[in-house]
Design a protein around this motif. Structure first.
Motif, PDB file in Angstrom:
ATOM      1  N   MET A 208      42.413  41.569  43.599  1.00  0.00           N
ATOM      2  CA  MET A 208      41.011  41.258  43.382  1.00  0.00           C
ATOM      3  C   MET A 208      40.863  39.867  42.770  1.00  0.00           C
TER       4      MET A 208
ATOM      5  N   MET B  76      36.311  47.540  40.321  1.00  0.00           N
ATOM      6  CA  MET B  76      36.135  47.006  41.671  1.00  0.00           C
ATOM      7  C   MET B  76      34.747  46.427  41.921  1.00  0.00           C
TER       8      MET B  76
ATOM      9  N   MET C 244      45.383  46.068  46.916  1.00  0.00           N
ATOM     10  CA  MET C 244      44.368  45.045  47.138  1.00  0.00           C
ATOM     11  C   MET C 244      44.321  44.191  45.881  1.00  0.00           C
TER      12      MET C 244
ATOM     13  N   HIS D  97      44.010  45.287  39.512  1.00  0.00           N
ATOM     14  CA  HIS D  97      44.105  45.395  40.962  1.00  0.00           C
ATOM     15  C   HIS D  97      44.373  46.848  41.361  1.00  0.00           C
TER      16      HIS D  97
ATOM     17  N   VAL E 166      37.736  40.763  47.193  1.00  0.00           N
ATOM     18  CA  VAL E 166      39.094  41.114  47.612  1.00  0.00           C
ATOM     19  C   VAL E 166      39.752  39.819  48.088  1.00  0.00           C
TER      20      VAL E 166
END
Length: 369
Positions: free
Chosen positions: A68, A49, A66, A73, A54
């Motif tokens: 990415m 992350m 979410m 993800h 996002v």
């Protein structure tokens, strides 16, 4: 457990506060259950992350994700008591006046996100009971639903409205001989419908929750199809805010069960009864929901108390037994085991069929002081 409507609410807030922003800081605390049970570690999540943008958010039933700027993800499930807090945003589907709820970072956080924009956004995934699941899915964003766990779940009646039509429903019901409430709760059949939504749907369809799915007549299937889309669309239309639910909904009047001097009835006087169907307490209005076909046997009345309709929803820890109570309970078990033959028990799945140990918790969506 947050159901389709509540998950729609959090996806709305993710899109409003996080989509289009870059995550400048990510912290994750490893949890062998929340992360580990689905093959992810906190370190892997944090690395995946960190520094990513996002770019989107989506939902299938009780799961949400979410997307990415590049794989993998984050695909998540709240379990019984998880949630995603966004600092200074009213994301919760109920209100609490506990001082601890204003703390930041909040208690029981599993990961913290912070964006790089000038007015930064902070988010936290919290779960006190450790029944939530956080995983990484390494695939193109438009293929997330083709991977585990989403591919094992049925269609979402909102996202996949064109699939969940009368023809699909007729075929699904005809292939199974199970109580209709149990069929609706089984996420392998249809995604997102939980206990309160299932009861609301069956009430509006005028179908008894115990009735076997393959005994429903054509007109009942039409009513059920209409009720599924009516309850789903109405509840997500107000972002799961129960204060805005129609006053004639069963939801508004079902939460006083087990309380002294509380009438379990609708405003028109129709009595609300409670049965255990599919392992869950089901609210039913016998005057409306008639048994028109074969029904499941051995349905026991559920005696678990619930909070009154005018109380604030609470997440309450299970009551601890005293040492004497524990000793007495163990003695009773030893005596009982000598009198009864052992029986086989099936084990519920971690994510979909765990029955809440919390009592006294109102299944309301938003409560004001």
């Amino acid at each position: 457990m947050p159901e389709l409507a509540e998950i729609h609410r959090i996806v709305h807030f993710i899109r409003e506060h996080l989509v289009g922003k870059t995550l400048s800081k990510v912290q994750a605390q490893h949890d062998d259950i929340v992360f580990g049970k689905v093959g992810t570690s906190a370190a892997e999540f944090q690395k995946a992350m960190q520094g990513k943008k996002v770019v989107g958010a989506g939902q299938q039933g009780k799961y949400f994700w979410m997307t990415m700027s590049s794989p993998p993800h984050a695909v998540m499930h709240f379990g019984m008591a998880g949630w995603l807090k966004i600092r200074d945003a009213d994301t919760y589907y109920y209100r609490s006046d506990k001082p601890g709820d204003e703390e930041w970072p909040p208690k029981y956080w599993k990961f913290l996100l912070e964006t790089s924009d000038e007015v930064k956004t902070e988010a936290a995934f919290v779960d006190a009971r450790r029944l939530a699941r956080i995983r990484l899915v390494d695939c193109p964003a438009d293929e997330i639903r083709s991977h585990t766990p989403l591919k094992e779940n049925g269609p979402d009646p909102v996202t996949d409205k064109d699939i969940v039509n009368e023809s699909w429903l007729t075929e699904k019901l005809g292939k199974k001989k199970v109580p209709i409430k149990a069929l609706l709760l089984d996420q392998a059949n249809i995604s997102g419908i939980g206990n309160w939504m299932g009861d609301e749907i069956l009430y509006h369809a005028k179908i008894h929750p115990e009735q076997y799915s393959n005994t429903l007549k054509e007109e009942q299937i039409k009513e059920l199809h209409t009720a599924i889309h009516y309850v789903c669309s109405t509840s997500i239309g107000v972002l799961a805010d129960s204060e805005k639910f129609p006053e004639h909904w069963l939801f508004k009047h079902r939460w006083g069960k087990g309380k002294k001097n509380h009438l379990n009835a609708l405003p028109n006087g129709d009595k609300i009864s409670f049965l255990t169907v599919g392992g869950r307490t089901s609210a039913v209005v016998p005057a409306v929901q008639k048994k028109t076909g074969a029904v499941a046997k051995d349905i026991e009345e559920d005696a678990t108390p619930s909070t009154p309709a005018n109380s604030k929803r609470r997440r309450v820890a299970p009551k601890k037994e005293s040492e004497s109570e524990v000793e007495e309970s163990q003695t009773k078990k030893r005596v009982t085991s000598k009198q009864k033959k052992p029986v086989m028990k099936t084990e519920d799945s971690d994510e979909e069929k765990t029955k809440p140990a919390v009592v006294g918790r109102r299944r309301s969506t938003r409560i004001t002081k």
